[in-house]
Design a protein around this motif. Sequence first.
Motif, PDB file in Angstrom:
ATOM      1  N   GLU A  60       0.839  -1.204   0.000  1.00  0.00           N
ATOM      2  CA  GLU A  60       0.000   0.000   0.000  1.00  0.00           C
ATOM      3  C   GLU A  60       0.875   1.257   0.000  1.00  0.00           C
ATOM      4  O   GLU A  60       1.808   1.390   0.783  1.00  0.00           O
ATOM      5  CB  GLU A  60      -0.916  -0.012   1.220  1.00  0.00           C
ATOM      6  CG  GLU A  60      -1.742   1.246   1.401  1.00  0.00           C
ATOM      7  CD  GLU A  60      -2.504   1.264   2.712  1.00  0.00           C
ATOM      8  OE1 GLU A  60      -3.107   2.296   3.039  1.00  0.00           O
ATOM      9  OE2 GLU A  60      -2.481   0.220   3.405  1.00  0.00           O
ATOM     10  N   LEU A  61       0.563   2.221  -0.897  1.00  0.00           N
ATOM     11  CA  LEU A  61       1.320   3.468  -0.983  1.00  0.00           C
ATOM     12  C   LEU A  61       1.052   4.331   0.235  1.00  0.00           C
ATOM     13  O   LEU A  61      -0.105   4.618   0.571  1.00  0.00           O
ATOM     14  CB  LEU A  61       0.946   4.220  -2.266  1.00  0.00           C
ATOM     15  CG  LEU A  61       1.638   5.581  -2.468  1.00  0.00           C
ATOM     16  CD1 LEU A  61       3.143   5.405  -2.608  1.00  0.00           C
ATOM     17  CD2 LEU A  61       1.054   6.295  -3.683  1.00  0.00           C
ATOM     18  N   MET A  62       2.130   4.757   0.917  1.00  0.00           N
ATOM     19  CA  MET A  62       1.992   5.611   2.086  1.00  0.00           C
ATOM     20  C   MET A  62       2.291   7.066   1.753  1.00  0.00           C
ATOM     21  O   MET A  62       1.566   7.966   2.149  1.00  0.00           O
ATOM     22  CB  MET A  62       2.926   5.119   3.199  1.00  0.00           C
ATOM     23  CG  MET A  62       2.600   3.706   3.683  1.00  0.00           C
ATOM     24  SD  MET A  62       3.633   3.194   5.077  1.00  0.00           S
ATOM     25  CE  MET A  62       5.246   3.080   4.258  1.00  0.00           C
ATOM     26  N   TRP A  63       3.399   7.296   1.030  1.00  0.00           N
ATOM     27  CA  TRP A  63       3.761   8.655   0.638  1.00  0.00           C
ATOM     28  C   TRP A  63       4.810   8.608  -0.460  1.00  0.00           C
ATOM     29  O   TRP A  63       5.310   7.531  -0.826  1.00  0.00           O
ATOM     30  CB  TRP A  63       4.278   9.442   1.844  1.00  0.00           C
ATOM     31  CG  TRP A  63       5.515   8.872   2.478  1.00  0.00           C
ATOM     32  CD1 TRP A  63       6.792   8.974   2.032  1.00  0.00           C
ATOM     33  CD2 TRP A  63       5.596   8.109   3.691  1.00  0.00           C
ATOM     34  NE1 TRP A  63       7.670   8.321   2.861  1.00  0.00           N
ATOM     35  CE2 TRP A  63       6.958   7.784   3.897  1.00  0.00           C
ATOM     36  CE3 TRP A  63       4.641   7.696   4.614  1.00  0.00           C
ATOM     37  CZ2 TRP A  63       7.377   7.053   4.985  1.00  0.00           C
ATOM     38  CZ3 TRP A  63       5.078   6.964   5.704  1.00  0.00           C
ATOM     39  CH2 TRP A  63       6.415   6.643   5.881  1.00  0.00           C
ATOM     40  N   MET A  64       5.157   9.756  -0.990  1.00  0.00           N
ATOM     41  CA  MET A  64       6.223   9.883  -1.969  1.00  0.00           C
ATOM     42  C   MET A  64       7.360  10.678  -1.330  1.00  0.00           C
ATOM     43  O   MET A  64       7.135  11.748  -0.752  1.00  0.00           O
ATOM     44  CB  MET A  64       5.729  10.604  -3.229  1.00  0.00           C
ATOM     45  CG  MET A  64       6.768  10.720  -4.335  1.00  0.00           C
ATOM     46  SD  MET A  64       6.948   9.190  -5.263  1.00  0.00           S
ATOM     47  CE  MET A  64       5.556   9.328  -6.384  1.00  0.00           C
ATOM     48  N   ASP A  65       8.555  10.144  -1.408  1.00  0.00           N
ATOM     49  CA  ASP A  65       9.742  10.842  -0.913  1.00  0.00           C
ATOM     50  C   ASP A  65      10.432  11.551  -2.061  1.00  0.00           C
ATOM     51  O   ASP A  65      10.624  10.971  -3.141  1.00  0.00           O
ATOM     52  CB  ASP A  65      10.712   9.852  -0.264  1.00  0.00           C
ATOM     53  CG  ASP A  65      10.361   9.568   1.189  1.00  0.00           C
ATOM     54  OD1 ASP A  65       9.932  10.505   1.883  1.00  0.00           O
ATOM     55  OD2 ASP A  65      10.512   8.410   1.618  1.00  0.00           O
ATOM     56  N   LEU A  66      10.829  12.798  -1.834  1.00  0.00           N
ATOM     57  CA  LEU A  66      11.570  13.583  -2.815  1.00  0.00           C
ATOM     58  C   LEU A  66      12.874  14.038  -2.179  1.00  0.00           C
ATOM     59  O   LEU A  66      12.935  14.268  -0.960  1.00  0.00           O
ATOM     60  CB  LEU A  66      10.784  14.827  -3.252  1.00  0.00           C
ATOM     61  CG  LEU A  66       9.563  14.676  -4.155  1.00  0.00           C
ATOM     62  CD1 LEU A  66       8.418  13.969  -3.437  1.00  0.00           C
ATOM     63  CD2 LEU A  66       9.103  16.042  -4.662  1.00  0.00           C
ATOM     64  N   LEU A  67      13.891  14.175  -2.968  1.00  0.00           N
ATOM     65  CA  LEU A  67      15.151  14.741  -2.514  1.00  0.00           C
ATOM     66  C   LEU A  67      15.437  15.961  -3.383  1.00  0.00           C
ATOM     67  O   LEU A  67      15.514  15.849  -4.615  1.00  0.00           O
ATOM     68  CB  LEU A  67      16.278  13.720  -2.637  1.00  0.00           C
ATOM     69  CG  LEU A  67      17.493  13.919  -1.718  1.00  0.00           C
ATOM     70  CD1 LEU A  67      17.064  13.944  -0.257  1.00  0.00           C
ATOM     71  CD2 LEU A  67      18.524  12.841  -1.940  1.00  0.00           C
ATOM     72  N   MET A  68      15.563  17.137  -2.731  1.00  0.00           N
ATOM     73  CA  MET A  68      15.748  18.391  -3.456  1.00  0.00           C
ATOM     74  C   MET A  68      17.014  19.087  -2.979  1.00  0.00           C
ATOM     75  O   MET A  68      17.500  18.845  -1.865  1.00  0.00           O
ATOM     76  CB  MET A  68      14.530  19.303  -3.268  1.00  0.00           C
ATOM     77  CG  MET A  68      13.203  18.638  -3.669  1.00  0.00           C
ATOM     78  SD  MET A  68      11.788  19.749  -3.695  1.00  0.00           S
ATOM     79  CE  MET A  68      12.135  20.692  -5.191  1.00  0.00           C
ATOM     80  N   VAL A  69      17.570  19.963  -3.822  1.00  0.00           N
ATOM     81  CA  VAL A  69      18.786  20.699  -3.491  1.00  0.00           C
ATOM     82  C   VAL A  69      18.592  22.167  -3.824  1.00  0.00           C
ATOM     83  O   VAL A  69      17.989  22.515  -4.853  1.00  0.00           O
ATOM     84  CB  VAL A  69      20.006  20.118  -4.249  1.00  0.00           C
ATOM     85  CG1 VAL A  69      19.837  20.226  -5.753  1.00  0.00           C
ATOM     86  CG2 VAL A  69      21.307  20.764  -3.792  1.00  0.00           C
ATOM     87  N   ASP A  70      19.078  23.065  -2.948  1.00  0.00           N
ATOM     88  CA  ASP A  70      18.938  24.503  -3.198  1.00  0.00           C
ATOM     89  C   ASP A  70      20.229  25.093  -3.734  1.00  0.00           C
ATOM     90  O   ASP A  70      21.200  24.355  -4.021  1.00  0.00           O
ATOM     91  CB  ASP A  70      18.459  25.229  -1.940  1.00  0.00           C
ATOM     92  CG  ASP A  70      19.513  25.272  -0.831  1.00  0.00           C
ATOM     93  OD1 ASP A  70      20.652  24.783  -1.047  1.00  0.00           O
ATOM     94  OD2 ASP A  70      19.207  25.773   0.261  1.00  0.00           O
TER      95      ASP A  70
END
Length: 498
Positions: free
Chosen positions: A38-48
């Motif tokens: 079951e899908l719980m959430w989506m993880d993203l990795l971002m850089v500034d």
Amino acid sequence: MALTKVFFSDLKTGRCSSVVEARLLRFWEAKNVKRGGELMWMDLLMVDVNSTMMQVTISAGRLPQFRDRLLAGTMFSLSGFDVSRCAQNFRLTDSSLMIRFSETTSFQLLTEPDSPLPEEAFRFRNQQELIGLANTNTQLPDIICEILSVKSTVCDPPEEKNRVMVTLKLESDETVTLSFFDSQAVTFHNQLEAMSVDPKVMVVTSINPKIVGGRLFLNATSGTHVYFDKKTIAGAARFYRLVARDTGLPSAAPLLKSYAKVETMTIADLSSFIVSTASQEIDFLCTGKVVRIDTDKGWCYVACSKCSKKLQRTESAFTCGVCNNPHAVGALRIYTSAGDLTSPLPSSYSYRVEMAISDDTAEGVFVWFDGVLTKLHSIRASEAAQMLAEDGVNPEDTRLPPFIADTEGKTYTFQVRVTAFNFTEHYKTFTITRIAEDHGRLPVDDVVNNGDDDDDDDDDASPTIEPSSAAGDQGGTSKARKKTGAGASKVAKKARAG
């Protein structure tokens, strides 16, 4: 009124109304394996702009609003989000904070940032740093390394419990094994198989380092992404250094060494497999010489005729703890060559023999169960017990039958089954499930039920054997049954004469 622009390093816990400009590096789904994926959430990795990375999470309920905008490498302006502390385990960045999308979050594509944003960002760790993180479950670092070899259990079409093991060389020239599992293993296998030339370099993200048996191993996680050769700036730099050093590499086919459908493996590779991968059940072929038979462990046990578990012997009967039956087996009347009736013996004896087997790489302890030895010699354990029958002596306490003792010094190709027990600290032996003396590939239909499903080495203390309901008929026992009556008597006479 224009919103204030901030950096990731300026964020504090709570609701943030300021704007951050950042590039989306990579993203992946977080699923609950205990609830059928079951899908719980989506993880993203971002850089500034300051090369600061931040973990971003979008819950499953809010994901449809943003999913079509998720594209690795795309730049965004981000505002109206919540900032919270991230979990202490399996952290993806050096920051102790993370971003969560809320009902007020604005996530807009950005074509012209105020300042150039980094195109990529990684947290590379060297060998010593990986060893320091091993078994802590605190950080999921990245690595960049040279590919040396690949072994895969993926077949076509893919089946369950797929594994790929990649041998990598780190910057320090130390080698390490990286393991991929299930769908990630299939994806990696297919990517490598589709490449026209062997890749030289791998950039791998979010790996989990482990120390097993004093050695460093790496496991892929749900956040692991793989970039070959020049797909990244960092990878391209390492790639060209390797090209300058060595321009000759084998083709893709030799690099990908598949042992998916019961392929051959050395004993050293087999031992490495169980310490570098997750628990699973899979079979391999090995060829080795019997160098020693453990006579202290005996050669058989009395099995319950109903459940095939080991029976506990009392003064007057055999008891099965599993079936709760105090009189679990009948008695087989044995006659000597002179026709005299000897002491009755249980009719349900089963083989269990431990042997040390070696090849050019290592030595391992392997256990042979009922179906395998019956297939090899066409003599059931109960028949072997008749050969060694002595008044007042239990056959399992006697010397080895001669046909078992004669296996010492011989070389066999055997199929070994790796089960979940082999991945525990109590592991001692591998279970042999099929045997062939020609050292070739075994036919698909040459199936032998080994009479055991856990290989937990506790047959001497408690019931452990769990064959299928027809275990007694598996592994070539139809040949053995032809040796009943006069035939069995001849066999017994020949054994006693020897």
